[in-house]
Design an enzyme around this catalytic site. Structure first.
Site, mmCIF file in Angstrom:
data_model
loop_
_atom_site.group_PDB
_atom_site.id
_atom_site.type_symbol
_atom_site.label_atom_id
_atom_site.label_comp_id
_atom_site.label_asym_id
_atom_site.label_seq_id
_atom_site.Cartn_x
_atom_site.Cartn_y
_atom_site.Cartn_z
ATOM 1 N N ASN A 109 0.376 85.419 68.980
ATOM 2 C CA ASN A 109 1.833 85.446 69.178
ATOM 3 C C ASN A 109 2.369 84.032 69.390
ATOM 4 O OD1 ASN A 109 3.227 88.178 69.208
ATOM 5 N ND2 ASN A 109 1.350 88.626 70.352
ATOM 6 N N ARG B 178 -3.470 86.345 94.834
ATOM 7 C CA ARG B 178 -2.596 86.335 93.668
ATOM 8 C C ARG B 178 -1.409 85.391 93.871
ATOM 9 N NH1 ARG B 178 -2.562 89.886 89.463
ATOM 10 N NH2 ARG B 178 -3.908 91.442 90.379
ATOM 11 N N HIS C 80 5.015 93.330 74.802
ATOM 12 C CA HIS C 80 4.087 94.387 75.202
ATOM 13 C C HIS C 80 3.804 95.257 73.984
ATOM 14 C CE1 HIS C 80 2.052 97.131 77.919
ATOM 15 N NE2 HIS C 80 2.651 98.120 77.266
ATOM 16 N N ASP D 86 5.669 95.743 83.106
ATOM 17 C CA ASP D 86 6.030 96.292 81.797
ATOM 18 C C ASP D 86 7.320 97.108 81.826
ATOM 19 O OD1 ASP D 86 3.789 95.058 80.708
ATOM 20 O OD2 ASP D 86 2.525 96.807 81.052
ATOM 21 N N GLU E 70 4.616 92.415 66.066
ATOM 22 C CA GLU E 70 4.815 91.496 67.207
ATOM 23 C C GLU E 70 5.175 90.110 66.695
ATOM 24 O OE1 GLU E 70 1.842 91.511 70.365
ATOM 25 O OE2 GLU E 70 1.129 93.466 69.729
HETATM 26 C C1 GRF Z 1 -0.795 91.167 72.041
HETATM 27 O O1 GRF Z 1 -0.984 92.441 71.492
HETATM 28 C C2 GRF Z 1 0.215 91.229 73.154
HETATM 29 O O2 GRF Z 1 1.246 92.106 72.905
HETATM 30 C C3 GRF Z 1 -0.640 91.712 74.289
HETATM 31 O O3 GRF Z 1 -1.857 91.049 74.146
HETATM 32 C C4 GRF Z 1 -2.043 90.695 72.784
HETATM 33 C C5 GRF Z 1 -2.196 89.203 72.742
HETATM 34 O O4 GRF Z 1 -2.496 88.746 71.479
HETATM 35 N N1 GRF Z 1 0.020 91.513 75.548
HETATM 36 P P1 GRF Z 1 -2.371 87.209 71.134
HETATM 37 O O5 GRF Z 1 -3.118 86.443 72.213
HETATM 38 O O6 GRF Z 1 -0.922 86.854 71.074
HETATM 39 O O7 GRF Z 1 -3.058 87.073 69.801
#
Ligand code: GRF
Length: 209
Positions: free
Chosen positions: A10, A57, A101, A137, A166
């Site tokens: 992403n 945390r 998400h 979320d 995504e």
């Molecule tokens: C994606 O599916 C995102 O939505 C989820 O974890 C995955 C991460 O993928 N939270 P990347 O690291 O962006 O390839």
């Protein structure tokens, strides 16, 4: 500012989108995150705030906030960042902290969303970009993409179909943010100035022709 934990696909889609913004840094909570190398290859500053060094945390979140604030970012983008954040952290960046998400929220929060979707037998699944609020979320939805769930799907095939979307919706959402076109009503509904209305419907499976 982009936060990652792993592969960073992403993040890569955001880099490739040539958004009207500078990616000031990429920070990972895991030194082994593959996406760190990708960011570095693009000349982007990287940093690691390893969560394993912190017992609490809140202490990790404080260190992360310090690393983020050193760059004074306008927007903090969670891109596969797999840590639950404390309320204090989320409040600090309220309205400028976004997440992607891999489900059509509010369905299938948490982990293993594709497994959850297959187990539920839904025929439509997808992904959501949303503002981050203290509840995991949840938070105002900016954009969603829906994909069919096919009879032969397993977690991997479904994840790949969702991930392709995504990579389309995240750059669009961040572009709208950069262009200052997003507002959130008091009820938590997102309005996007100048966004087109979606049309058509995804029927899954499709009715007989
Ligand atoms: C994606 O599916 C995102 O939505 C989820 O974890 C995955 C991460 O993928 N939270 P990347 O690291 O962006 O390839």
């Amino acid at each position: 500012m982009i936060l990652i934990s792993g592969r960073g696909s992403n993040m890569a889609s955001l880099i490739a989108a040539k958004l009207p913004a500078t990616i000031c840094a990429v920070i990972s909570n895991d030194p082994a995150a593959k996406g760190l190398a990708t960011a570095a290859e693009h000349g982007i500053t990287t940093a690691v705030v390893g969560h394993r060094q912190f017992k609490q945390r809140a202490d990790f979140d404080a260190a992360l906030a310090q690393a983020i604030d050193a760059h004074q970012p306008d927007i903090v983008v969670l891109a596969g960042f797999m840590r639950v954040l404390t309320e204090g952290f989320v409040s600090r960046y309220r309205g400028r902290l976004v997440n992607i998400h891999p489900s059509l929220l509010p369905s299938f929060t948490g982990l293993h969303t594709h497994r959850q979707a297959l187990a539920a037998g839904v025929r439509v699944h997808g992904c959501t970009v949303h503002f981050v609020t203290p509840q995991l979320d949840h938070g105002p939805v900016i954009i969603q993409a829906a994909v069919p769930v096919l009879p032969g799907d397993d977690e991997d095939s479904l994840a790949a179909r969702v991930l392709a979307e995504e990579h389309r919706i995240y750059p669009q959402a961040i572009r709208w943010l950069c262009e200052d076109r997003i507002t959130v009503t008091a009820d938590g509904i997102v309005r996007i100035a100048g966004a087109r209305d979606a049309a058509g419907a995804l029927l899954s499976p499709p009715p007989d022709a």
